[in-house]
Design an enzyme around this catalytic site. Structure first.
Site, PDB file in Angstrom:
ATOM      1  N   ALA A  71       0.854  -1.184   0.000  1.00  0.00           N
ATOM      2  CA  ALA A  71       0.000   0.000   0.000  1.00  0.00           C
ATOM      3  C   ALA A  71       0.893   1.238   0.000  1.00  0.00           C
ATOM      4  O   ALA A  71       2.030   1.196   0.454  1.00  0.00           O
ATOM      5  CB  ALA A  71      -0.901  -0.001   1.226  1.00  0.00           C
ATOM      6  N   GLY A 114       0.430  -5.026   0.984  1.00  0.00           N
ATOM      7  CA  GLY A 114      -0.762  -5.031   0.133  1.00  0.00           C
ATOM      8  C   GLY A 114      -0.527  -5.700  -1.205  1.00  0.00           C
ATOM      9  O   GLY A 114      -1.441  -6.265  -1.793  1.00  0.00           O
ATOM     10  N   GLU A 117      -0.945  -9.316  -0.554  1.00  0.00           N
ATOM     11  CA  GLU A 117      -2.372  -9.556  -0.369  1.00  0.00           C
ATOM     12  C   GLU A 117      -3.107  -9.532  -1.710  1.00  0.00           C
ATOM     13  O   GLU A 117      -3.985 -10.363  -1.960  1.00  0.00           O
ATOM     14  CB  GLU A 117      -2.951  -8.534   0.599  1.00  0.00           C
ATOM     15  CG  GLU A 117      -2.348  -8.689   1.992  1.00  0.00           C
ATOM     16  CD  GLU A 117      -2.870  -7.704   3.001  1.00  0.00           C
ATOM     17  OE1 GLU A 117      -4.096  -7.641   3.179  1.00  0.00           O
ATOM     18  OE2 GLU A 117      -2.053  -7.003   3.623  1.00  0.00           O
ATOM     19  N   GLU A 137       4.378  -5.337   7.431  1.00  0.00           N
ATOM     20  CA  GLU A 137       3.673  -4.280   8.165  1.00  0.00           C
ATOM     21  C   GLU A 137       4.147  -4.137   9.604  1.00  0.00           C
ATOM     22  O   GLU A 137       4.170  -3.036  10.148  1.00  0.00           O
ATOM     23  CB  GLU A 137       2.152  -4.540   8.144  1.00  0.00           C
ATOM     24  CG  GLU A 137       1.495  -4.311   6.801  1.00  0.00           C
ATOM     25  CD  GLU A 137       1.488  -5.525   5.885  1.00  0.00           C
ATOM     26  OE1 GLU A 137       0.751  -5.508   4.893  1.00  0.00           O
ATOM     27  OE2 GLU A 137       2.239  -6.500   6.139  1.00  0.00           O
TER      28      GLU A 137
END
Length: 173
Positions: A71, A114, A117, A137
């Site tokens: 992200a 992300g 993911e 993270e």
């Protein structure tokens, strides 16, 4: 929509019969970091491919260096928990997992946070020799936020998922 132009994606039909939707994340200066604009374009491209009867499958890819490095931290850093949670921050990220046509993630380079993911939301992952998967993270003081903890556990088992999430360590293809 047909003929759509994108800022963060390269979208085309590929294959001998032009029946494979090819979506390439194209934000190289940020290692394909998943900003809100890129994710909105990805939803739009997926909806167009899903509604196109000529498309039988979709390939989602990045670059040789990064599938997606996660992200976009720059977008997140000034948001409070309440803003992220109440404002639907990651809303719509699961579009990949609900498309009815098969989606193949072609991963080379980094698939972190992300990006990992996003790859796990696809039906199949093809990983190149330089692919690196991780959920780093924890190194930023947070946890995976788009279903990564559940998908990772199903993909690699509880022990390796716990190790990856709690240490930020990466695994190769």
């Amino acid at each position: 929509r047909a003929g759509a132009t994108f800022q963060y994606l390269v979208v085309q039909k590929a294959g001998a019969q032009k029946n494979v939707g090819l979506i390439q994340l194209n934000r190289p200066q940020a290692l394909n970091a998943l900003c809100e604009g890129l994710m909105a374009e990805l939803r739009q491209a997926l909806e167009a491919m899903e509604s196109d009867p000529a498309v039988g499958a979709i390939v989602l890819t990045g670059s040789q260096k990064a599938f997606a490095a996660g992200a976009d931290i720059k977008e997140m850093q000034n948001k409070s928990f309440q803003e992220c949670y109440g404002g639907g921050f990651l809303g719509g990220w699961d579009k990949v997992s609900v498309v009815r046509k098969p989606i193949i993630a072609a991963v080379n380079g980094y698939a972190l946070g992300g990006g990992c993911e996003l790859a796990m939301m696809c039906d199949i992952i093809y990983a190149g020799e330089k692919a690196q998967f991780g959920q780093p993270e924890i190194l930023l003081g947070t946890i995976p936020g788009a279903g990564g903890t559940q998908r990772l556990t199903r993909a690699v088992g509880k022990s390796l998922a716990m190790e990856m999430v709690l240490t930020g360590d990466r695994i190769s293809a």
